[in-house]
Design an enzyme around this catalytic site. Structure first.
Site, PDB file in Angstrom:
ATOM      1  N   CYS A   1     -28.488 -58.575  39.979  1.00 19.64           N
ATOM      2  CA  CYS A   1     -28.220 -57.523  39.349  1.00 19.64           C
ATOM      3  C   CYS A   1     -27.124 -57.075  38.882  1.00 19.64           C
ATOM      4  O   CYS A   1     -26.787 -55.761  39.356  1.00 19.64           O
ATOM      5  CB  CYS A   1     -29.682 -56.487  39.409  1.00 19.64           C
ATOM      6  SG  CYS A   1     -31.048 -57.244  39.851  1.00 19.64           S
TER       7      CYS A   1
ATOM      8  N   PRO B   1     -22.559 -52.809  35.653  1.00 20.60           N
ATOM      9  CA  PRO B   1     -21.777 -52.555  34.729  1.00 20.60           C
ATOM     10  C   PRO B   1     -20.483 -54.242  35.351  1.00 20.60           C
ATOM     11  O   PRO B   1     -19.275 -53.654  35.211  1.00 20.60           O
ATOM     12  CB  PRO B   1     -20.826 -51.551  34.645  1.00 20.60           C
ATOM     13  CG  PRO B   1     -21.581 -50.498  35.173  1.00 20.60           C
ATOM     14  CD  PRO B   1     -23.376 -51.365  35.627  1.00 20.60           C
TER      15      PRO B   1
ATOM     16  N   LYS C   1     -19.594 -53.627  42.223  1.00 21.70           N
ATOM     17  CA  LYS C   1     -19.726 -54.090  43.222  1.00 21.70           C
ATOM     18  C   LYS C   1     -19.518 -55.979  43.281  1.00 21.70           C
ATOM     19  O   LYS C   1     -18.574 -56.264  44.234  1.00 21.70           O
ATOM     20  CB  LYS C   1     -21.531 -53.830  43.676  1.00 21.70           C
ATOM     21  CG  LYS C   1     -21.557 -52.840  44.841  1.00 21.70           C
ATOM     22  CD  LYS C   1     -23.567 -52.759  44.530  1.00 21.70           C
ATOM     23  CE  LYS C   1     -24.001 -51.450  44.898  1.00 21.70           C
ATOM     24  NZ  LYS C   1     -24.030 -50.783  43.395  1.00 21.70           N
TER      25      LYS C   1
ATOM     26  N   ASP D   1     -35.924 -65.001  35.235  1.00 24.35           N
ATOM     27  CA  ASP D   1     -36.122 -66.711  34.453  1.00 24.35           C
ATOM     28  C   ASP D   1     -34.387 -67.505  35.192  1.00 24.35           C
ATOM     29  O   ASP D   1     -34.503 -68.667  34.241  1.00 24.35           O
ATOM     30  CB  ASP D   1     -35.772 -65.891  33.122  1.00 24.35           C
ATOM     31  CG  ASP D   1     -37.031 -65.252  32.246  1.00 24.35           C
ATOM     32  OD1 ASP D   1     -38.372 -65.883  32.843  1.00 24.35           O
ATOM     33  OD2 ASP D   1     -36.777 -64.882  31.618  1.00 24.35           O
TER      34      ASP D   1
ATOM     35  N   ASP E   1     -28.663 -55.616  44.038  1.00 21.55           N
ATOM     36  CA  ASP E   1     -28.817 -54.292  43.927  1.00 21.55           C
ATOM     37  C   ASP E   1     -29.624 -54.245  42.949  1.00 21.55           C
ATOM     38  O   ASP E   1     -29.552 -54.004  41.877  1.00 21.55           O
ATOM     39  CB  ASP E   1     -27.143 -53.967  43.783  1.00 21.55           C
ATOM     40  CG  ASP E   1     -27.014 -52.553  43.921  1.00 21.55           C
ATOM     41  OD1 ASP E   1     -27.630 -51.712  44.056  1.00 21.55           O
ATOM     42  OD2 ASP E   1     -26.612 -51.537  42.048  1.00 21.55           O
TER      43      ASP E   1
ATOM     44  N   CYS F   1     -29.965 -47.329  45.037  1.00 21.73           N
ATOM     45  CA  CYS F   1     -28.913 -45.931  44.305  1.00 21.73           C
ATOM     46  C   CYS F   1     -30.304 -44.717  44.740  1.00 21.73           C
ATOM     47  O   CYS F   1     -30.349 -44.115  43.621  1.00 21.73           O
ATOM     48  CB  CYS F   1     -28.212 -45.032  43.114  1.00 21.73           C
ATOM     49  SG  CYS F   1     -28.778 -46.480  41.738  1.00 21.73           S
TER      50      CYS F   1
END
Length: 434
Positions: free
Chosen positions: A257, A260, A263, A309, A321, A374
């Protein structure tokens, strides 16, 4: 037609949150190089008003509703928001109160409601007269005292009985600006000196080897070498996640995930020789990820699509994340207090569990998965990971000793700190032979 002023822009932006449930996101929060000069963010004052109104929303609403005894018709909702902006300005802007009153009153013309100028002027001047009494009365309600909705206060007090009030205080204070220095291009000492030469003071952060905290937040275009990839904006807590994967050259890594891309890019800065694939459901956010990769001179495969998917083989290291309540970063996104509700947490927990199960299918036996959020709520963090571990025979929990914070049975929880790190949760899971 007059050009929009800062208060009119603030009213329109806040209407998106308060009336339409849209998150408040400015372009500079993406932290990409300032290449697009066609469309700029609102002025710093406008953004300060927006953030301030959302941080202090419950107290400001109490003040306004104490002064306006008859609720305005729905078509006048912009005037209700304008009053919040005006009251916030009187309370928090470092200028004479009459300056804020005049700016707010003048905005009625920009809203094509000059007829309301006397009404706005009267309410704000009444607030100035009654301010001391209203401030005392506001503390009688926990919602206005802590500027958090009741459901969230209850959740925080249940999860962190000794820390809940400190969490709320930190949530209501602006977050510091922390940089992640690209150690492939420079080092902490040299970049700190560059900052000093640009008139910017900073402090290294123990336990976060790539981090420098600025003493004063600035636009990214003031950061030396930002466009050339020498530094990125990333909170200290978020910077602690990527090193937990213990990367080595040749590792096949999945960032499930990703956008933007903070990480994602950190993984590649730590070890450029990994084979990394980054997936995210939002095409626009993938575009920001690609922009950041180009700015930093990094490369990986990016995939736009729903991770549930996704079917593309096995990886020996996975960073997951997950989307979450973001209750650990409310000080950066104060609209969260208004856009989230208690029912969202169970829905998010279900999605997070589904994502974790799907990621686990793509992890090789012997592989390592980092689960992070977070959030500061156990339903999304410790409880979820514990239930996942209890439901399987092919997983063990590894310690997260390198990170400060609260050590839990399943992972480690950082809580938001005044002038320190955000709230963040992380767990290390090893896939073993059942």
């Amino acid at each position: 037609m007059t050009e929009p002023n800062e208060y009119e822009t603030a009213v329109n932006l806040l209407a998106g949150v308060l009336q339409h449930g849209k998150p408040l996101i400015f372009r500079d929060q993406r932290h990409v190089a300032p290449l697009d000069t066609q469309k700029r963010d609102p002025t710093p004052l406008c953004k300060q008003i927006c953030y301030g109104v959302l941080r202090d929303y419950y107290r400001l609403t109490f003040y306004r509703d104490s002064l306006v005894t008859r609720k305005l018709p729905s078509k006048q909702a912009d005037l209700e928001i304008l009053l919040l902006c005006g009251i916030y300005s009187i309370c928090s802007l470092k200028r004479p109160a009459h300056t804020s009153v005049n700016a707010t009153v003048q905005t009625t013309r920009h809203l094509n409601k000059a007829w309301a100028s006397g009404f706005i002027n009267g309410v704000l001047r009444n607030f100035i007269r009654r301010r001391n009494d209203l401030e005392k009365r506001a503390d009688e309600s926990t919602e206005t005292r802590w500027n958090h909705p009741e459901w969230l206060q209850k959740s925080l007090r249940c999860a962190w009985p000794e820390d809940a009030e400190n969490i709320m205080v930190a949530n209501n204070d602006p977050a510091p600006m922390t940089l992640r220095i690209n150690l492939q291009k420079t080092d902490i000492a040299r970049y700190q000196q560059q900052l000093m030469s640009s008139g910017l003071k900073s402090t290294p952060i123990a336990g976060a080897p790539s981090a420098l905290q600025l003493h004063t937040a600035v636009s990214v275009d003031r950061l030396p070498g930002f466009s050339d990839g020498f530094a990125s904006v990333q909170d200290e807590a978020s910077q602690l996640v990527a090193p937990l994967l213990s990367l080595e050259p040749g590792d096949k890594v999945l960032d499930a995930c990703a956008a933007p891309g903070g990480k994602t890019c950190h993984l590649l800065e730590i070890e450029p020789e990994i084979r990394l694939q980054a997936v995210d459901v939002d095409p626009e956010r993938i575009r920001y990820l690609d922009d950041n990769l180009r700015r930093l001179g990094l490369n990986c495969d990016t995939v736009s699509g729903n991770f549930l998917d996704y079917e593309n083989g096995l990886f020996n290291k996975i960073l997951l994340d997950v989307p979450c309540s973001a209750t650990g970063i409310i000080r950066r996104h104060p609209d969260i207090k208004l856009l989230r509700n208690s029912a969202d947490i169970d829905k998010l927990s279900d999605i997070q569990t589904e994502l974790l199960n799907h990621a686990w299918k793509h992890l090789e036996t012997g592989g390592l998965l980092i689960y992070s959020t977070c959030s500061v709520l156990p339903q999304e963090n410790e409880q979820l990971v514990y239930q996942f571990v209890q439901s399987r025979k092919d997983v063990i929990v590894l310690p997260v000793d390198s990170v400060r914070g609260n050590a839990l049975k399943s992972g480690r929880q950082l809580l938001p700190q005044l002038q320190g790190h955000d709230g963040f949760y992380m767990a290390r899971l090893r896939k073993v032979v059942p």
